[in-house]
Design a protein around this motif. Structure first.
Motif, PDB file in Angstrom:
ATOM      1  N   ARG A  58       0.875  -1.178   0.000  1.00 27.79           N
ATOM      2  CA  ARG A  58       0.000   0.000   0.000  1.00 27.79           C
ATOM      3  C   ARG A  58       0.911   1.227   0.000  1.00 27.79           C
ATOM      4  O   ARG A  58       1.330   1.714   1.046  1.00 27.79           O
ATOM      5  N   VAL A  59       1.216   1.711  -1.196  1.00 29.95           N
ATOM      6  CA  VAL A  59       2.275   2.702  -1.394  1.00 29.95           C
ATOM      7  C   VAL A  59       1.848   4.092  -0.920  1.00 29.95           C
ATOM      8  O   VAL A  59       0.666   4.364  -0.701  1.00 29.95           O
ATOM      9  N   THR A  60       2.836   4.970  -0.803  1.00 29.61           N
ATOM     10  CA  THR A  60       2.580   6.349  -0.393  1.00 29.61           C
ATOM     11  C   THR A  60       3.381   7.313  -1.259  1.00 29.61           C
ATOM     12  O   THR A  60       4.375   6.950  -1.891  1.00 29.61           O
ATOM     13  N   VAL A  61       2.915   8.565  -1.271  1.00 26.81           N
ATOM     14  CA  VAL A  61       3.640   9.674  -1.886  1.00 26.81           C
ATOM     15  C   VAL A  61       3.851  10.737  -0.823  1.00 26.81           C
ATOM     16  O   VAL A  61       2.911  11.104  -0.107  1.00 26.81           O
ATOM     17  N   LYS A  62       5.080  11.202  -0.717  1.00 27.14           N
ATOM     18  CA  LYS A  62       5.355  12.364   0.136  1.00 27.14           C
ATOM     19  C   LYS A  62       5.561  13.563  -0.782  1.00 27.14           C
ATOM     20  O   LYS A  62       6.218  13.445  -1.827  1.00 27.14           O
ATOM     21  N   GLY A 113       4.969   0.794   0.844  1.00 24.88           N
ATOM     22  CA  GLY A 113       4.168   0.892   2.065  1.00 24.88           C
ATOM     23  C   GLY A 113       4.574  -0.093   3.126  1.00 24.88           C
ATOM     24  O   GLY A 113       3.776  -0.442   3.991  1.00 24.88           O
ATOM     25  N   ASP A 114       5.817  -0.577   3.067  1.00 24.61           N
ATOM     26  CA  ASP A 114       6.292  -1.543   4.060  1.00 24.61           C
ATOM     27  C   ASP A 114       6.434  -0.888   5.437  1.00 24.61           C
ATOM     28  O   ASP A 114       6.331   0.330   5.585  1.00 24.61           O
ATOM     29  N   ALA A 115       6.692  -1.763   6.425  1.00 18.30           N
ATOM     30  CA  ALA A 115       6.913  -1.235   7.774  1.00 18.30           C
ATOM     31  C   ALA A 115       8.079  -0.262   7.789  1.00 18.30           C
ATOM     32  O   ALA A 115       8.080   0.729   8.534  1.00 18.30           O
ATOM     33  N   THR A 116       9.070  -0.549   6.947  1.00 18.42           N
ATOM     34  CA  THR A 116      10.169   0.389   6.743  1.00 18.42           C
ATOM     35  C   THR A 116      10.105   0.851   5.295  1.00 18.42           C
ATOM     36  O   THR A 116      10.629   0.182   4.396  1.00 18.42           O
ATOM     37  N   PRO A 117       9.423   1.950   5.010  1.00 13.79           N
ATOM     38  CA  PRO A 117       9.209   2.374   3.621  1.00 13.79           C
ATOM     39  C   PRO A 117      10.523   2.605   2.877  1.00 13.79           C
ATOM     40  O   PRO A 117      11.500   3.112   3.448  1.00 13.79           O
ATOM     41  N   VAL A 118      10.511   2.237   1.604  1.00 12.63           N
ATOM     42  CA  VAL A 118      11.669   2.427   0.741  1.00 12.63           C
ATOM     43  C   VAL A 118      11.419   3.621  -0.168  1.00 12.63           C
ATOM     44  O   VAL A 118      10.371   3.695  -0.838  1.00 12.63           O
ATOM     45  N   ASP A 119      12.336   4.563  -0.180  1.00 12.01           N
ATOM     46  CA  ASP A 119      12.286   5.699  -1.109  1.00 12.01           C
ATOM     47  C   ASP A 119      12.689   5.170  -2.481  1.00 12.01           C
ATOM     48  O   ASP A 119      13.863   4.893  -2.734  1.00 12.01           O
ATOM     49  N   LEU A 120      11.724   5.009  -3.367  1.00 15.95           N
ATOM     50  CA  LEU A 120      11.969   4.327  -4.643  1.00 15.95           C
ATOM     51  C   LEU A 120      12.830   5.143  -5.596  1.00 15.95           C
ATOM     52  O   LEU A 120      13.449   4.586  -6.502  1.00 15.95           O
ATOM     53  N   LEU A 121      12.888   6.453  -5.423  1.00 15.60           N
ATOM     54  CA  LEU A 121      13.740   7.274  -6.277  1.00 15.60           C
ATOM     55  C   LEU A 121      15.198   7.263  -5.819  1.00 15.60           C
ATOM     56  O   LEU A 121      16.075   7.751  -6.543  1.00 15.60           O
TER      57      LEU A 121
END
Length: 578
Positions: A58-62, A113-121
């Protein structure tokens, strides 16, 4: 006023290298990222961010204002949608960012959306975008228009190597300074599958024609795209990859898969219906669905247009989408009436006028005496100023006949090019390419291209008050055929033309000549009449017309009337006899 600033084409001597841009190949991005983030459904207060991943979360955008790109967080409503790219399962993600301010620049980053989110960029800079200008606003801005793109064919050869012209074109677009882009249909050749759209990693014939690293991965991160249907890729993939539901809902349009009944013996089928409108500053944009599948033609004949597959599609499209009782016609009629005044631009796939022999002009859409209640008549009668089309893979600028709308064919976005076969009177400027003889062909005094790289193009359209400047840009970064349109309110007719003469040229041609008329803003076209009946329209820089249907000597009375962009027409000139 309209002016032509055609630039001489440069001779291509070597492959044009991609600019050294931060996002050209996403160095330092997470290996979980399979499609670079790209934007759609832009409004004054919201935008959708889309991307692909190799895992489902469950991804997110900041996002936030410049200098604080992670100030706010928006999350997807659910898990990413599973898709298959060349047999590999990936996940298509989308997140709606809302509550933004109009005409404001933002930056963003995408995360798992993991417990430790990964900054994909990863180590890449934060992309930026700018929300739409408020309706009626006066701040200048620019946008791009292109059609028929997402192809792995490189200069006529489809072996899976890089389509250099398309890669160069999108690099030029990414550096152009436009706020957003409009697509005139046909994306991801040959059939708009998820494999043809592809990802950052896989390559090959018809694989990753859109989302390959060298293609949309760079401009898509900061240029929101507005999509409408073409005859290729008429499937749910288009709706999945390019969500435009916010604008469709707000304008009362449609952006959904719908069941279509049989027309002219076609097989009932589910196709996307894609039509909607939005505003930016003084312009209202209409993204319309004028298209049909080329694999479901039933018993259509093409009518007066001809027996080719395009004409058959035109005939079915007219019945499915543009009968006066159709949902889209009635929606457009009501929306145009509800938005009088201002500047209006329409984008749809099938071309009003095209001089390609296979993808010719759509006579079912044209405002002609035998075609009442046409799409073009509806657009003209409600003040639509410009039309942009695709389908034919070349560049063509058309002046409008009486009751028509000026239009462009902008089908040079990356798909294998087509050639013009004839030059109609309303064709003011066209460039094209044929791979059979490996040469260019032109209309309207355009310089002959020496390489296909000079024909691949997008249109940059700059808006400043009532003035729209259309600047075609090719894959080498060269501009050509720039036109300035002043759509200010105007009730003054042009002065009559002068020096009208008619001379005989053989036994079947009468050549009519005149001197230029003047106008307070600018002459847009000249209309030629014979014996009181409309004969042809020519561009404002043409002061002659050859009537090849004349049988001379004979008594023919010719008239030439000057017309401006507002439709004001000079009084009839003195008649002459062949």
């Amino acid at each position: 006023m309209r002016r032509s600033l055609a630039a001489a084409f440069a001779t291509l001597t070597a492959a044009f290298a991609l600019p050294d841009t931060a996002f050209a190949d996403l160095p330092g991005a997470s290996p979980l990222l399979t499609r670079a983030p790209y934007l759609s459904d832009l409004t004054t207060t919201s935008i959708r961010v889309n991307w692909g991943t190799s895992t489902q979360t469950r991804v997110t955008v900041k996002y936030g204002p410049l200098g604080n790109c992670t100030a706010n967080t928006a999350s997807a409503l659910g898990l990413g949608t599973p898709i298959s790219v060349n047999g590999t399962t990936e996940y298509q993600n989308r997140v709606l960012i809302s509550g933004l301010s109009p005409a404001t620049q933002y930056c963003y980053r995408v995360f798992t959306g993991d417990a430790t989110p990964v900054d994909l960029l990863g180590t890449n800079p934060s992309p930026t975008f700018t929300t739409l200008e408020p309706a009626g606003g006066a701040t200048p801005f620019s946008f791009a228009v292109m059609g028929d793109w997402g192809d792995t064919t490189n200069s006529g050869v489809n072996n899976g190597s890089l389509n250099v012209n398309q890669a160069n074109l999108w690099s030029q677009l990414g550096a152009s300074g436009v706020r957003f882009a409009l697509s005139a249909g046909d994306v991801a050749y040959p059939a708009g599958s998820q494999t043809s759209y592809g990802d950052l990693n896989q390559t090959g014939p018809n694989i990753s024609a859109v989302f390959r690293r060298e293609y949309w991965a760079y401009p898509g991160q900061h240029l929101p795209m507005y999509i409408t249907n073409g005859n290729h890729g008429r499937n749910s993939t288009e709706l999945t990859n390019w969500p435009e539901t916010t604008n469709a809902t707000a304008s009362g349009g449609r952006y959904v898969l719908e069941n279509y009944p049989s027309f002219f013996g076609t097989t009932p089928a589910s196709y996307p219906s894609t039509y909607y409108a939005f505003d930016s500053g003084p312009v209202r944009f209409y993204m319309l669905d004028a298209s049909w599948s080329d694999s479901n033609l039933g018993s259509a004949t093409g009518g007066s247009c001809g027996n080719g597959s395009s004409c058959k599609m035109y005939q079915i499209d007219a019945a499915a989408h543009w009968a006066t009782t159709s949902a889209q016609y009635q929606w457009l009629q009501n929306d145009l009436a509800a938005h009088p005044g201002g500047i209006k631009v329409a984008v749809f796939h099938f071309p009003l006028r095209s001089d390609n022999s296979a993808q010719k002009g759509d006579t079912f859409l044209q405002n002609t005496p035998g075609n009442p209640n046409s799409l073009e008549q509806l657009l003209h009668d409600n003040g639509v100023n410009l039309v942009f089309n695709g389908h034919a893979h070349h560049y063509q600028r058309n002046v409008a006949p009486p009751g028509g709308v000026p239009s462009y064919v902008t089908g040079g976005g990356g798909a294998k090019l087509h050639s013009v076969s004839t030059c109609s009177a309303t064709d003011a400027y066209a460039i094209s390419w044929t791979y059979t003889s490996n040469r260019g062909k032109v209309c309207g005094g355009a310089p002959v291209p020496t390489a296909d790289s000079q024909v691949f193009h997008f249109l940059k359209v700059s808006v400043d008050g009532t003035t729209l400047t259309v600047t075609p840009t090719n894959s080498l970064g060269n501009t050509f055929d720039e036109q300035v349109y002043n759509f200010a309110s105007d009730s003054s007719a042009p002065a009559p033309v002068g020096g009208l003469t008619s001379t005989r040229s053989g036994t079947t041609t009468s050549v009519v000549r005149w001197t230029a008329a003047s106008d307070n803003i600018g002459v847009a076209a000249y209309d030629v009449y014979r014996n009181g009946t409309y004969l042809a329209t020519v561009a404002p820089d043409k002061l002659t017309f050859s009537d090849k249907t004349a049988v001379c000597p004979a008594t023919y009375s010719y008239e030439v009337r000057a017309r401006d962009l507002a439709g004001n027409t000079s009084t009839a000139t003195t008649s002459v006899t062949c």
